[in-house]
Design an enzyme around this catalytic site. Structure first.
Site, PDB file in Angstrom:
ATOM      1  N   HIS A  61      13.652  13.077  32.298  1.00  0.00           N
ATOM      2  CA  HIS A  61      12.788  12.648  31.559  1.00  0.00           C
ATOM      3  C   HIS A  61      13.557  11.571  30.987  1.00  0.00           C
ATOM      4  O   HIS A  61      14.985  11.934  31.170  1.00  0.00           O
ATOM      5  CB  HIS A  61      11.862  13.903  30.386  1.00  0.00           C
ATOM      6  CG  HIS A  61      12.804  13.883  29.472  1.00  0.00           C
ATOM      7  ND1 HIS A  61      13.540  14.858  29.129  1.00  0.00           N
ATOM      8  CD2 HIS A  61      12.755  14.334  28.821  1.00  0.00           C
ATOM      9  CE1 HIS A  61      14.236  15.836  28.763  1.00  0.00           C
ATOM     10  NE2 HIS A  61      13.754  14.879  28.164  1.00  0.00           N
ATOM     11  N   HIS A  63      13.840  10.715  27.282  1.00  0.00           N
ATOM     12  CA  HIS A  63      14.658  10.924  26.064  1.00  0.00           C
ATOM     13  C   HIS A  63      16.095  10.496  26.377  1.00  0.00           C
ATOM     14  O   HIS A  63      17.222  10.974  27.608  1.00  0.00           O
ATOM     15  CB  HIS A  63      14.655  12.020  25.586  1.00  0.00           C
ATOM     16  CG  HIS A  63      13.132  12.451  25.218  1.00  0.00           C
ATOM     17  ND1 HIS A  63      12.494  13.590  24.908  1.00  0.00           N
ATOM     18  CD2 HIS A  63      12.254  11.618  24.919  1.00  0.00           C
ATOM     19  CE1 HIS A  63      11.168  13.461  24.507  1.00  0.00           C
ATOM     20  NE2 HIS A  63      11.193  12.097  24.750  1.00  0.00           N
ATOM     21  N   ASP A  65      18.816  11.558  24.846  1.00  0.00           N
ATOM     22  CA  ASP A  65      20.314  12.762  24.944  1.00  0.00           C
ATOM     23  C   ASP A  65      20.033  13.260  26.855  1.00  0.00           C
ATOM     24  O   ASP A  65      21.467  13.498  27.645  1.00  0.00           O
ATOM     25  CB  ASP A  65      19.729  13.582  24.403  1.00  0.00           C
ATOM     26  CG  ASP A  65      18.808  14.129  24.700  1.00  0.00           C
ATOM     27  OD1 ASP A  65      17.631  13.787  24.935  1.00  0.00           O
ATOM     28  OD2 ASP A  65      18.376  15.645  24.680  1.00  0.00           O
ATOM     29  N   HIS A  66      19.115  11.916  27.568  1.00  0.00           N
ATOM     30  CA  HIS A  66      19.156  12.795  28.841  1.00  0.00           C
ATOM     31  C   HIS A  66      19.609  11.914  29.615  1.00  0.00           C
ATOM     32  O   HIS A  66      19.770  11.635  31.397  1.00  0.00           O
ATOM     33  CB  HIS A  66      17.985  13.529  29.366  1.00  0.00           C
ATOM     34  CG  HIS A  66      18.163  14.489  28.805  1.00  0.00           C
ATOM     35  ND1 HIS A  66      17.777  15.829  29.558  1.00  0.00           N
ATOM     36  CD2 HIS A  66      17.377  15.186  27.669  1.00  0.00           C
ATOM     37  CE1 HIS A  66      17.682  16.864  28.687  1.00  0.00           C
ATOM     38  NE2 HIS A  66      17.515  16.695  27.464  1.00  0.00           N
ATOM     39  N   HIS A 140       6.446  17.886  28.345  1.00  0.00           N
ATOM     40  CA  HIS A 140       7.330  17.071  27.355  1.00  0.00           C
ATOM     41  C   HIS A 140       7.291  16.134  26.766  1.00  0.00           C
ATOM     42  O   HIS A 140       7.585  15.322  26.717  1.00  0.00           O
ATOM     43  CB  HIS A 140       9.107  17.606  27.661  1.00  0.00           C
ATOM     44  CG  HIS A 140       9.942  17.050  27.041  1.00  0.00           C
ATOM     45  ND1 HIS A 140       9.907  18.449  25.416  1.00  0.00           N
ATOM     46  CD2 HIS A 140      10.720  15.838  26.450  1.00  0.00           C
ATOM     47  CE1 HIS A 140      10.805  17.880  25.102  1.00  0.00           C
ATOM     48  NE2 HIS A 140      11.436  16.473  25.407  1.00  0.00           N
ATOM     49  N   ASP A 210      13.686  19.455  29.358  1.00  0.00           N
ATOM     50  CA  ASP A 210      12.719  19.912  28.269  1.00  0.00           C
ATOM     51  C   ASP A 210      11.770  19.666  28.880  1.00  0.00           C
ATOM     52  O   ASP A 210      11.002  19.248  29.798  1.00  0.00           O
ATOM     53  CB  ASP A 210      12.799  18.788  27.328  1.00  0.00           C
ATOM     54  CG  ASP A 210      14.335  18.696  27.420  1.00  0.00           C
ATOM     55  OD1 ASP A 210      15.816  18.827  27.761  1.00  0.00           O
ATOM     56  OD2 ASP A 210      14.574  17.721  26.101  1.00  0.00           O
ATOM     57  N   HIS A 268      20.196  23.560  27.359  1.00  0.00           N
ATOM     58  CA  HIS A 268      20.004  23.280  25.858  1.00  0.00           C
ATOM     59  C   HIS A 268      19.863  23.251  24.624  1.00  0.00           C
ATOM     60  O   HIS A 268      18.501  24.277  23.951  1.00  0.00           O
ATOM     61  CB  HIS A 268      18.270  22.492  25.958  1.00  0.00           C
ATOM     62  CG  HIS A 268      17.742  21.226  25.942  1.00  0.00           C
ATOM     63  ND1 HIS A 268      17.361  21.235  24.910  1.00  0.00           N
ATOM     64  CD2 HIS A 268      18.603  19.799  26.524  1.00  0.00           C
ATOM     65  CE1 HIS A 268      17.207  20.493  24.015  1.00  0.00           C
ATOM     66  NE2 HIS A 268      17.295  19.145  24.989  1.00  0.00           N
TER      67      HIS A 268
END
Length: 300
Positions: A61, A63, A65-66, A140, A210, A268
């Site tokens: 996805h 976000h 942090d990914h 998510h 996530d 995570h």
């Protein structure tokens, strides 16, 4: 066989021990990155994996942090003057995030390396011959999230004792039988069923990023040799997990048990808990659970 190198196992905030999310999967000579958090390129170097033959990224996805490690990784690959095309597979919204990040490096439409963007929809992502990758939607928050299922087919192998009993010589005839085609020896037809054992050796790896729920995911995860999934919260903070769109360790473990998974690997990790707390909660429900640490290497 799938070889996993965990390059980043933290939740949204990195720690001294854990980097932002990234996982390297190697199979049949191919190397695939799942997510690319900030600092992933350094983690590739520290792990000893390096950048060679890395030409595909799967993003769970969008976000940050990914995905925030992509500009740095691509810049380094550009300095190394790589000519290979990097294919990025992700949901349309996630790809838009990546395109805009890369535009900040050199302007719209100009990436440091040749890049192909492949939007995901449920179904097969690639067929590499020795293994396939399928994707499936995951819920998510407000993202277009996906999980990934890596599968190698079960194969039937020749039985040496049957080959000897039927006087099948070494060489092309055995190759024909292994490929499922009959052969004729001294006027006798030998069928593949005469010399092949039962199917075996297939492997299934499922990686879920996530997710706020496991509802609807079991059919994609069922009977996996390994499930890699988040466990950001403990059960005592289940209400907070709901607010932020994440799972608890209990929920991840219960899902693994219900899906007949052989091994559960939790990622995570939140810095608010000790690993021992998370592992204790999960193993009460699903004993064959481990918590991944950065640079862990697992082969299935």
């Amino acid at each position: 066989m799938f070889a996993l190198t965990f390059l980043g196992t933290s939740a949204s905030v990195p720690s001294v021990e854990r980097n932002h999310p990234a996982l390297l999967v190697e199979a049949a000579g191919k190397r695939i990155l799942v997510d690319c958090g900030e600092g992933t390129q350094r983690q590739l170097l520290r792990s000893g994996a390096g950048f060679r033959r890395l030409d595909r990224i799967l993003l769970t996805h969008g976000h940050l942090d990914h995905v925030l490690g992509i500009p740095g990784l691509f810049s380094t690959l550009g300095l190394r003057q790589t000519s290979e095309v990097m294919t990025v597979h992700a949901g349309p919204g996630t790809l838009d995030v990546v395109v805009r990040m890369l535009a900040g490096l050199r302007g719209a439409g100009r990436a440091p390396i040749p890049v192909a963007f492949a939007p995901l929809s449920e179904g097969q992502v690639i067929d590499a011959g020795d293994f396939t990758i399928d994707c499936f939607p995951v819920r998510h928050r407000d993202t277009d999230s996906f999980g990934f299922s890596f599968q190698s087919p079960a194969r039937r192998h020749l039985l040496p004792e049957r080959l000897a009993a039927l006087s099948v010589p070494d060489g092309p005839m055995r190759g024909e039988l292994a490929a499922g085609r009959p052969v004729v020896i001294a006027g006798r037809t030998i069928d593949p069923e005469d010399v092949l054992g039962p199917p075996g050796g297939g492997r299934k790896l499922v990686v879920v990023g996530d997710t706020e729920t496991t509802d609807g995911l079991s059919r994609h995860v069922a009977d996996a040799d390994m499930l890699v999934i988040e466990a950001t919260f403990l059960d005592r903070d289940a209400a907070t997990a709901r607010d932020y769109g994440h799972l608890t360790a209990t929920e991840a473990a219960a899902f693994a048990a219900a899906s007949n998974v052989k091994q559960l690997v939790l990622v995570h990790m939140s810095g608010r808990y000790e690993d021992e707390e998370i592992l204790a909660e999960a193993t009460r429900v699903f004993p064959n659970t481990r918590i991944a640490a950065d640079f862990d290497h697992i082969v299935i």
